[in-house]
Structure formats: C-alpha cells, structure tokens
Design an enzyme around this catalytic site. Structure first.
Site, PDB file in Angstrom:
ATOM      1  N   PRO A   1      40.311  38.272  39.216  1.00 26.64           N
ATOM      2  CG  PRO A   1      39.601  36.340  40.341  1.00 26.64           C
ATOM      3  CD  PRO A   1      40.675  37.402  40.357  1.00 26.64           C
TER       4      PRO A   1
ATOM      5  CG  ASP B   1      45.002  45.227  39.948  1.00 26.93           C
ATOM      6  OD1 ASP B   1      45.243  44.244  40.687  1.00 26.93           O
ATOM      7  OD2 ASP B   1      44.135  46.081  40.219  1.00 26.93           O
TER       8      ASP B   1
END
Length: 220
Positions: free
Chosen positions: A142, A139
């Site tokens: 940012p 996963d």
C-alpha cells in the site's frame, strides 16, 4: 529550521514539507515556481554501488514506462552524494486511505476498492508485458501505491523492480515487504520474483481493502 535534504532542492523549486523517510532515502514535497505545480523529490544516498544501481534503475524504468498508472518522472539529478528523482505528487498513498477508514471502523467503498485494484493491475500489466523481458515491481504494498484527489492509483518506488526471474545477491527475505510477499519468495532461494508474485501482492492488498483486515496476522 532547515529540513534534512532541503539543501539539495533543485534550482527554481522551493521546499514545502517532508513526506517520508525510509531505508532507501527520503521524500520531500517541492513547489516549482515556473509551473506553480507541486512534485515529490526522492533523495537516494549514493553510498554504495548497489545504491547507485537502485537509483539508476528506478530512473530508467520511470523514463521507460510513461503511463498514467505509473508515477510520472519530471527530472533526475545527482548532487551532494545523493541521486534526486523528481516525480508526480500523489495526494496520499493507499496505506493512508486504508488506515483512515479503519480508524473509523469503516470499509473502503467497494467501487473505490475495485477501481484502485483495476488501476494497480493496469500498471502491473504495463510492466509485466514489457519487452524483451517482463519487469516485476518487487515491492508492491500500500505504501507504494499513490492516490490522486479522486483516488485513482499509480505505482511508485520502482527501485526494487527488475527483469523477472533474475537472481540477485540478496535473499528474497530481504526484498519486498513480508506481509505482501508471495510464499515462493519466503524460501531460501535468491529469487527476486515473477509477475505472479506481484499479482499475489495485489490480492493481499485487495483483501485488506474489502475486509479491513490484514490477510496474515497484524499489519507492521
């Protein structure tokens, strides 16, 4: 007024502020009196067996990967139906940095973007070269890249990480984040991902940093 989760703060620490809350729990900032240091406390509800395994997997991997480019584990505990994970505290995450520059119609300086990319790649290298099996982050986005005061990056949120190529009971569409998932993870197979899919996610983040625009459509 007491914040949600504040009653589960470990002895010797005090609550500072809530940091974030998502599908897999919440994160609070703590201050440890004995050391005078601040930490992040991630509280994961242990409602199901899958919740428990996710928390235990994240703790196990953080204990295993003691590296400057992966968030450091301070301690873990179970209390009140929650699994608590106390970790290093970043100044902010990469999404905060990206949105800060984009709000001013500016680009992140190239040397900063390149260094962040190198730091992320170093963290992934540690995971991907793990023995006996490569571990994928699963996963990478940012929000799951923490930044220090001088914008050095470290990977966090390893709850979705697992041995490369291992099938799960979840669809690939339910794992990871759409904008950063590689094409092979968006079909109908139950593929968690491979090191290559993490590298794809890194590439999408690099594009966002150096162009100021999402690679695909609008950021969600």
């Amino acid at each position: 007024m007491a914040q949600k989760g504040e009653s589960m703060i470990p002895k010797g620490c005090s609550f500072v502020r809530p940091i974030s809350e998502g599908a897999f729990g919440q994160v609070l900032e703590l201050w440890e009196k004995s050391t005078g240091k601040s930490y992040a406390l991630k509280l994961i509800p242990r409602l199901t067996e899958a919740d428990q395994k996710r928390a235990e997997r994240e703790v196990s991997l953080l204990e295993r990967f003691r590296h400057s480019r992966i968030v450091g584990l301070h301690k873990s505990f179970v209390i009140g139906g929650y699994h608590g994970i106390v970790m290093d505290l970043g100044k902010r995450n990469l999404k905060d940095l990206i949105l800060d520059f984009e709000s001013r119609n500016e680009l992140i300086p190239l040397e900063v973007a390149v260094q962040i990319g190198i730091d992320i790649a170093e963290g992934l290298c540690v995971m991907h070269n793990s023995s006996p099996h490569a571990i994928t982050h699963g996963d990478l986005k940012p929000e799951n890249v923490l930044l220090s005061e001088d914008n050095r990056a470290m990977l966090c949120d390893l709850g979705a990480a697992d041995a490369s190529g291992v099938n799960t009971s979840h669809s690939a569409k339910e794992i990871g984040t759409f904008e950063y998932n590689s094409p092979e993870r968006l079909d109908d197979t139950d593929q968690r991902g491979t090191p290559a899919s993490d590298v794809w996610s890194l590439g999408v983040m690099l594009h966002r940093m150096v162009t100021g625009k999402p690679l695909f459509g609008v950021d969600r």
